[in-house]
Design a protein around this motif. Sequence first.
Motif, PDB file in Angstrom:
ATOM      1  N   ARG A  21       0.882  -1.121   0.178  1.00  0.00           N
ATOM      2  CA  ARG A  21      -0.058   0.077   0.134  1.00  0.00           C
ATOM      3  C   ARG A  21       0.803   1.356   0.051  1.00  0.00           C
ATOM      4  NH1 ARG A  21      -2.689  -0.851   4.612  1.00  0.00           N
ATOM      5  NH2 ARG A  21      -3.469  -2.855   3.534  1.00  0.00           N
ATOM      6  N   LEU A  22       1.855   1.379   0.869  1.00  0.00           N
ATOM      7  CA  LEU A  22       2.715   2.367   0.953  1.00  0.00           C
ATOM      8  C   LEU A  22       3.370   2.802  -0.384  1.00  0.00           C
ATOM      9  CD1 LEU A  22       5.171   3.232   3.843  1.00  0.00           C
ATOM     10  CD2 LEU A  22       5.527   3.844   1.505  1.00  0.00           C
ATOM     11  N   GLU A  25       0.726   4.148  -2.960  1.00  0.00           N
ATOM     12  CA  GLU A  25       0.262   5.518  -2.600  1.00  0.00           C
ATOM     13  C   GLU A  25       1.275   6.460  -2.643  1.00  0.00           C
ATOM     14  OE1 GLU A  25      -2.064   5.049   1.319  1.00  0.00           O
ATOM     15  OE2 GLU A  25      -1.678   7.657   1.800  1.00  0.00           O
ATOM     16  N   ASN A  26       2.596   6.321  -2.436  1.00  0.00           N
ATOM     17  CA  ASN A  26       3.670   7.171  -2.203  1.00  0.00           C
ATOM     18  C   ASN A  26       4.695   6.772  -3.433  1.00  0.00           C
ATOM     19  OD1 ASN A  26       2.492   8.144   0.092  1.00  0.00           O
ATOM     20  ND2 ASN A  26       4.130   7.931   1.563  1.00  0.00           N
ATOM     21  N   LEU A  29       6.933   9.989  -4.772  1.00  0.00           N
ATOM     22  CA  LEU A  29       7.774  10.612  -3.913  1.00  0.00           C
ATOM     23  C   LEU A  29       9.019   9.432  -3.397  1.00  0.00           C
ATOM     24  CD1 LEU A  29       7.916  10.085  -0.380  1.00  0.00           C
ATOM     25  CD2 LEU A  29       5.441  11.528  -0.487  1.00  0.00           C
ATOM     26  N   VAL A  30       8.649   8.348  -3.169  1.00  0.00           N
ATOM     27  CA  VAL A  30       9.574   7.210  -3.008  1.00  0.00           C
ATOM     28  C   VAL A  30      10.609   7.213  -4.297  1.00  0.00           C
ATOM     29  CG1 VAL A  30       9.892   4.690  -2.793  1.00  0.00           C
ATOM     30  CG2 VAL A  30       8.287   5.898  -1.397  1.00  0.00           C
TER      31      VAL A  30
ATOM     32  N   ALA B 149      11.869   8.995   5.094  1.00  0.00           N
ATOM     33  CA  ALA B 149      11.834   9.036   3.434  1.00  0.00           C
ATOM     34  C   ALA B 149      10.709   8.399   2.742  1.00  0.00           C
ATOM     35  CB  ALA B 149      13.074   8.676   2.819  1.00  0.00           C
ATOM     36  N   HIS B 293       2.562   7.435   6.609  1.00  0.00           N
ATOM     37  CA  HIS B 293       2.353   6.046   7.056  1.00  0.00           C
ATOM     38  C   HIS B 293       2.822   6.042   8.501  1.00  0.00           C
ATOM     39  CE1 HIS B 293       0.851   4.215   3.523  1.00  0.00           C
ATOM     40  NE2 HIS B 293       0.783   5.302   2.903  1.00  0.00           N
TER      41      HIS B 293
END
Lengths: 435, 435
Positions: A21-22, A25-26, A29-30, B149, B293
Motif C-alpha cells: 500500500r505504501l 500510495e507514495n 515521492l519514494v 523518507a 504512514h
Amino acid sequence: MTAPLRIALAGLGTVGAGVVRLLAENHALVTARAGRPIEVVAVSARNRTKDRGVDLSAFAWEDDMTALATRDDVDVVVELVGGSDGPALTLARTALAGGKQLVTANKAMIAHHGMELAALAEQHGAALKYEAAVAGGIPVIKGLGEGAAANRIDRVFGILNGTCNYILSQMESTGADFGVVLKAAQDLGYAEADPAFDIEGVDAAHKLAILAALAFGTAVDFAALDISGITRIRAADIAQADALGHKIRLVGQAELQADGRLFQRVAPVLVAKSHPLASVDGPTNAVVAEGNHVGRLLFVGRGAGDGPTASAVVADLIDIARGNATPAFGVPVGMLSAAAPADAGHRKARAYMRFVVADRPGVLAEITAAMRDAGVSIESLIQQGRAEEGGPESESVLVAIVSHEGPESAVSAALQLLEGSPSISEPPLVMRLIG
Amino acid sequence: MTAPLRIALAGLGTVGAGVVRLLAENHALVTARAGRPIEVVAVSARNRTKDRGVDLSAFAWEDDMTALATRDDVDVVVELVGGSDGPALTLARTALAGGKQLVTANKAMIAHHGMELAALAEQHGAALKYEAAVAGGIPVIKGLGEGAAANRIDRVFGILNGTCNYILSQMESTGADFGVVLKAAQDLGYAEADPAFDIEGVDAAHKLAILAALAFGTAVDFAALDISGITRIRAADIAQADALGHKIRLVGQAELQADGRLFQRVAPVLVAKSHPLASVDGPTNAVVAEGNHVGRLLFVGRGAGDGPTASAVVADLIDIARGNATPAFGVPVGMLSAAAPADAGHRKARAYMRFVVADRPGVLAEITAAMRDAGVSIESLIQQGRAEEGGPESESVLVAIVSHEGPESAVSAALQLLEGSPSISEPPLVMRLIG
C-alpha cells in the motif's frame, strides 16, 4: 541509477500489505527520494486466494517462499513472515548467501541469528537491514547506528513493546486489573490472541538485545537477558506507584558498565512522572540513548501497526536504492566484542517490593526484620486494606515497601529470608524505580 | 576502504575544538564505525596563537581559510565559521566547486544559500551535509531525510532554539521577567553577548526553513517565513499561560497545506501541558514530524553546545567515510518544488491576546466590542491587577483574552480596530495555542 530496485515480499500479513500500500500510495515521492523506482516483482504468502485489500495481480507469485531468494529478477528480499527460525531463517540465509539484500522486520530472528546473518551479508557483499524490527516506525536503528555513530554509547533504554504500554496505560486510566485490560486489548486487536511474547517481555527483549549490540558494539547476546513481563502487575500496584509519583512501564535497559560487562534487562519499573518515559502512553514506543558527546537522545513514535512498520521497511529500501550501506551492527561482525553479562546484584537502585500477605498479627514485623537483616533500608511502607472483598484473597492484604537506594543483592537476600514464610501467599513482586 | 578520510577544519571556536576533541577521544570507535580513520589534516581560524585546550600541532595551518578548499590532501572541508555569507560561503563554494565534500553546522548559510550549494554539490559529485545545522546533536536531518523518507510529510514543528527555551523555562521556574533572565543567561554563557538572532527567532527560522525543504521537498524559502521572537513575553504572560494549563514555547511550525501552499512560522505559542513539547525544558530541542504512514515522530536532545554539535558533524563525516550519500534535501535540487507562501489569515487557531491598557473605565468595553465586531469569540478574559507597583507602568493593567478557535484574520481585524486607541499603551501580544 534509474534502473528500478526490484523487491520480493515474503509475507502478506498486516505489514506486508502495508508495504504494498505504501509503495503504491507514495510511489512518486519514494521514486524521487530513492533516485529510482522501487518495484515489487514477486510475493509469497501462505494463502494465495485471501483478500488482503491490496492489488497483487501485477506481481509474480511463489508458493515456496524460498524461491523468492533465487529469482534472477529480484535485488532485495523483504522478509515479513516472522519467527526466529523456520522458513524466515531459511529465506534470509538463502537470500544473503546468494548476494541479495535482505530487509526484515523480524526481531526474533535478528536477536537469535543476527550475528550469523550479518556475517553472511558481509561475506557476500549484501546489505542486512532491519529498521522495522525495533520500535516500529521510529528510525532508531538509523539513529543509533548512524546518527549517534560518533559517540561511545553507554546506556540505551526505552519502551519497546506497544502492547504492554497500551495495557499499562489502560490500567492507569481505568483502574482495571491486568486480565480485564488484556481481554479488552485482544478484542480491539491491540494484543495478539496469544499474547505471551508481548506480555512476558520476550518481544521487548528481542529488541533490546539488538539495540545493545548496535549501541555498544557488542555481540548480540539475547540468552543473557534478564526478562520479566507485566502479567503480575495489579491495579493496586499502579495505584501505589501513582501515590509515589510514579508510573509503571515495561522498560528495556542495557548498559555497557564501566567494568566492561553488559547489563541487559526487560522488566516493569516505576518511572518518576517527570521522566520522559512516563509521558509515553498507549501503543507508543520510546528509546533513549546516552552518548559521551551528544548527551541524551530521545526518539518517540508508534511502535507497531502496518503504517509505521511499512515506513521503516521502505526507509531501508530507499537506503539500499541510494546505495547507502552501513554494517548491520555499525561495525564489521568480527569487531563486535563479546561482553560478559553483568552481575546485577552490584547494581544500586531504589526498589518497590509488593507482598500479598495473610491479614494477621506479626506479618509486618517478619517482613521488616528480613529487610533489616539483609541490610535493606526502608524508605516507605504502606499496608493496604483488605483486597477485593469476597474474592479468593479476601483474607489477604497488600504490603508495598519502597527501599532507599541500595544493591539489588540486598533486596534478593531479604526476599530469600522470607521465602517459605506461611504469611506470604504469593512470590513478592519487585520493581526498580528509575528517574 | 582503509585510506583515511582527510578533513580540513575551518573555525576553531567551541564547536571546532569540540570536533578535534571528539575525534581524539573516540578515535578507535569512530575508525571502526567509519571503516577507516577520519584524520584532521589542516585547520584555519582567525587567531593562530589562542589556546583552545586542544592540541593542534599535528595539523597544517592555513591563515587563509579558503586555501583549505584547494589543498590536495583534503577530502572533506568542515565549515564551522558561521555567517550566511562572507568567508564561510566563499569557502563552501570553493570546496564544492572543487569536488570536495562539505560538512557544515552553518544554518544561516544553508537557509540562505542551501539551494545553490546543493546544486553545486550535485554538479561536482560532492556531498553537502549539515546535520549539525539543525537541532544540535539530534539526528533530525537524517531522521527526516532518510528515516522518514518513505512518507509524505505534512507537518514539521518543534523547539529549535535552545537559548530561547532556556530563557522561557527559567522565566517559568523563577517568575522573573525576560530582561532579568536574559542577563543571567548571558552571564552563564547560555546566551550570546549579542543575542538578537536567538531571541528574535531568526536562528529558529533558519532551522525551520531547512527542515521544511527537507520534509516537504520544497525549495528553501527563508524569506517567506513569518518570524516573531520572545522579547515581548512578560512574567505575567507565563503566569497567565500557566493558569490556562499551558506553557509558552518558541515553536517553529511548517506545513505543506492541502492547497499546496507552504506555511512557515516561528513564534512563541501556548502549548498545552499535556503536549510533548511542553515537557521540553532548558536548552533542549525537540522536533516533531508527521508522516502519512509513520504517524507522528518525535526527536529530542541537546540543541547546542560543543559535544552535541561535534557529534552531528562527525556523524556526517562517518556517513561520508562509509560512502553513504543522500541528496542534501532528500531529492535532487531540480525536483524541489516552489510552493507559494500560505495565507495565514485562513488558518484557524485559538489565540491568546494580551493588552497593556490604561486603568480606567470603558477599556474592557472597547476591547470586547472590537472582538465582537471582528467576529472573534471570547473563551476567557482575565484582567490582572495593577502591574509592578512604582514602575513606569503602575497606571496600567494587563488584559489577557483567549479566543475560541477561529481564523487568524479575525484576530488581526480586531486588533486593527483597536489600533491607535489611547487606552492601549503598547502593541498587543498575540500567541496561538497548540495541543
